[in-house]
Design a protein around this motif. Structure first.
Motif, PDB file in Angstrom:
ATOM      1  N   ASP A   1       0.841  -1.202   0.000  1.00 34.47           N
ATOM      2  CA  ASP A   1       0.000   0.000   0.000  1.00 34.47           C
ATOM      3  C   ASP A   1       0.871   1.246   0.000  1.00 34.47           C
ATOM      4  OD1 ASP A   1      -2.308  -1.409  -0.012  1.00 34.47           O
ATOM      5  OD2 ASP A   1      -2.594  -1.367   2.155  1.00 34.47           O
TER       6      ASP A   1
ATOM      7  N   ASN B   1      -0.630   7.355  -0.214  1.00 35.60           N
ATOM      8  CA  ASN B   1      -1.698   8.153  -0.823  1.00 35.60           C
ATOM      9  C   ASN B   1      -2.768   7.318  -1.508  1.00 35.60           C
ATOM     10  OD1 ASN B   1      -0.382  10.649  -0.151  1.00 35.60           O
ATOM     11  ND2 ASN B   1       1.060  10.208  -1.788  1.00 35.60           N
TER      12      ASN B   1
ATOM     13  N   PHE C   1      -5.357   5.481  -0.443  1.00 37.06           N
ATOM     14  CA  PHE C   1      -6.749   5.675  -0.036  1.00 37.06           C
ATOM     15  C   PHE C   1      -7.211   7.108  -0.299  1.00 37.06           C
ATOM     16  CE2 PHE C   1      -5.926   1.856   2.653  1.00 37.06           C
ATOM     17  CZ  PHE C   1      -6.893   1.053   2.066  1.00 37.06           C
ATOM     18  N   GLU C   2      -6.279   8.064  -0.281  1.00 38.42           N
ATOM     19  CA  GLU C   2      -6.655   9.431  -0.639  1.00 38.42           C
ATOM     20  C   GLU C   2      -7.149   9.468  -2.085  1.00 38.42           C
ATOM     21  OE1 GLU C   2      -4.753  13.790  -1.652  1.00 38.42           O
ATOM     22  OE2 GLU C   2      -3.435  12.139  -1.073  1.00 38.42           O
TER      23      GLU C   2
ATOM     24  N   ARG D   1     -10.511   7.823  -2.385  1.00 40.61           N
ATOM     25  CA  ARG D   1     -11.592   8.696  -1.891  1.00 40.61           C
ATOM     26  C   ARG D   1     -11.901   9.793  -2.898  1.00 40.61           C
ATOM     27  NH1 ARG D   1      -8.735   7.975   3.065  1.00 40.61           N
ATOM     28  NH2 ARG D   1      -7.692   9.975   2.779  1.00 40.61           N
TER      29      ARG D   1
ATOM     30  N   TYR E   1     -11.986  -3.491  -2.009  1.00 44.26           N
ATOM     31  CA  TYR E   1     -11.790  -3.358  -0.567  1.00 44.26           C
ATOM     32  C   TYR E   1     -12.936  -3.894   0.286  1.00 44.26           C
ATOM     33  CZ  TYR E   1      -8.334  -0.053  -2.334  1.00 44.26           C
ATOM     34  OH  TYR E   1      -7.298   0.514  -3.015  1.00 44.26           O
TER      35      TYR E   1
ATOM     36  N   GLU F   1     -13.810  -1.388   4.818  1.00 44.29           N
ATOM     37  CA  GLU F   1     -12.519  -0.694   4.877  1.00 44.29           C
ATOM     38  C   GLU F   1     -12.696   0.651   5.590  1.00 44.29           C
ATOM     39  OE1 GLU F   1      -9.154   0.792   5.073  1.00 44.29           O
ATOM     40  OE2 GLU F   1      -9.204  -1.189   4.125  1.00 44.29           O
TER      41      GLU F   1
ATOM     42  N   GLU G   1     -10.897   3.298   5.895  1.00 47.78           N
ATOM     43  CA  GLU G   1     -10.467   4.486   5.160  1.00 47.78           C
ATOM     44  C   GLU G   1     -11.502   4.939   4.128  1.00 47.78           C
ATOM     45  OE1 GLU G   1      -7.865   6.325   5.555  1.00 47.78           O
ATOM     46  OE2 GLU G   1      -6.557   5.171   6.864  1.00 47.78           O
ATOM     47  N   LEU G   2     -12.415   4.039   3.760  1.00 49.29           N
ATOM     48  CA  LEU G   2     -13.386   4.353   2.713  1.00 49.29           C
ATOM     49  C   LEU G   2     -14.825   4.263   3.201  1.00 49.29           C
ATOM     50  CD1 LEU G   2     -11.834   2.331  -0.273  1.00 49.29           C
ATOM     51  CD2 LEU G   2     -11.508   4.749   0.241  1.00 49.29           C
TER      52      LEU G   2
ATOM     53  N   SER H   1     -13.023  15.339   3.591  1.00 52.21           N
ATOM     54  CA  SER H   1     -11.909  16.292   3.669  1.00 52.21           C
ATOM     55  C   SER H   1     -12.149  17.396   2.641  1.00 52.21           C
ATOM     56  CB  SER H   1     -10.579  15.585   3.397  1.00 52.21           C
ATOM     57  OG  SER H   1     -10.490  15.212   2.039  1.00 52.21           O
TER      58      SER H   1
END
Length: 356
Positions: A171, A174, A176-177, A180, A200, A204, A206-207, A233
């Motif tokens: 992984d 960045n 997962f950024e 997203r 995923y 998950e 992060e998501l 964000s």
């Protein structure tokens, strides 16, 4: 046919192109000496290779005409730290210049068939720049900004980044950024939702918020989707908010059926909350309703009709909603705008910390 050119140019623009464009007076404003006043004196150190379309009759470029991966990355850094904050020209002109030069960068990445490790540091800032610009210029007239072209290139870059991550063994910080941002830009898209779930799953961390928002869209619960996207964000919320006009149109159409009545009305103040109108944007709600041919009436509960949205209500009728009207042009969202305004260094945000 399987051999790719490896660039050797260590300047932002090859010398031959610099000489040609200076001779033909094709030097852009941002490539001139800023200390020379209005004279427009070319500055070789500021010249950046411009995009040219591929053609069947064009000769194959030479290695010295193609920039090295390191120089491509440095050029992205230059564009986002020097040109982007330059206040001498409005943002749409800065965007136009940067967009063209970034197309040339992406073209040279393809010509050289760069590795995933070389592509990601270059392409990720480009993705962020396109996301930011799509939001920043969402209210601009078509003569200054074409949202369809920007969206097309942003989609291409996002999908390329996602494919690159699939080739990585581990992984990336960045990853997962970018996932997203992909979901935010494609909010409400079944293809994007299925793609993320296949990679995923639904659990998950992060998501989770973004996947939940996607599922709310598929259920038609746009009220929950709007509440959720405002929790993203700043950059993710900004690019997701471009779909707000579509969500609001669908909700008003649903209300025209669900709240249809010859007697009852729905307070405009309540619609503010449900449709996500906040701050300065509240003054647009009445006009937005009229855009879809919805009837506004003064409230009969004693509320002063001159008290902004509080004094008005909407009388929903299925037959009156104008389904032929397209969704309104996206607008900047006050809450998101306030957060971005407080960001002191947009360049650093778009570079993602690569340059400290």
């Amino acid at each position: 046919m399987n051999e790719f050119i490896r660039g050797t140019c260590d300047e932002m623009c090859p010398k031959a192109e610099i000489d040609l464009r200076i001779r033909e007076r094709m030097v852009h404003f941002f490539e001139t000496d800023p200390d020379a006043g209005a004279a427009g004196v070319p500055d070789r150190s500021r010249m950046v290779k411009e995009f040219t379309r591929s053609a069947a009759d064009r000769r194959q470029p030479k290695p010295w005409e193609i920039r090295t991966p390191r120089m491509l990355l440095e050029t992205v850094h230059y564009l986002l730290t020097i040109v982007l904050p330059d206040p001498r020209r409005p943002f749409h002109q800065r965007y136009e210049f940067i967009f063209d030069r970034m197309r040339a960068i992406r073209q040279e990445m393809v010509i050289q068939n760069l590795s995933v490790g070389e592509v990601l540091p270059i392409l990720e800032p480009i993705v962020r720049f396109l996301c930011y610009s799509a939001y920043r210029l969402c209210e601009a007239p078509i003569a200054e900004f074409d949202p369809k072209i920007c969206a097309q290139h942003l989609q291409e870059c996002l999908k390329k980044v996602i494919r690159c991550y699939e080739e990585l063994d581990g992984d990336d910080l960045n990853r997962f950024e970018m996932e997203r941002l992909y979901l935010s830009f494609n909010i409400g898209s079944p293809e994007a939702t299925q793609s993320a779930l296949a990679r995923y799953g639904a659990s998950e961390p992060e998501l989770r918020l973004h996947v939940t928002t996607q599922l709310e869209c598929h259920r038609g619960n746009y009220c929950a989707a709007i509440r959720n996207l405002l929790r993203f964000s700043p950059l993710e919320a900004a690019v997701a908010s471009l779909q707000l006009p579509q969500f609001r149109r669908r909700m008003l159409q649903q209300f025209s059926i669900a709240y249809q009545s010859r007697v009852q009305t729905v307070p405009l103040e309540w619609l503010e909350s449900v449709l996500g109108y906040e701050g300065r944007e509240r003054t647009c709600l009445a006009d937005d309703c009229r855009h879809y041919n919805l009837q506004l009436v003064a409230r009969t509960d004693g509320t002063d009709a001159g008290d902004g949205n509080r004094g008005w209500a909407v009388k929903f009728e299925k037959a009156q909603f104008d389904g032929q009207r397209c969704a309104l042009q996206p607008r900047k969202v006050p809450r998101i705008e306030d957060v971005l305004d407080r960001c002191r260094n947009i360049s650093r945000m778009l570079l993602g910390g690569f340059y400290g």
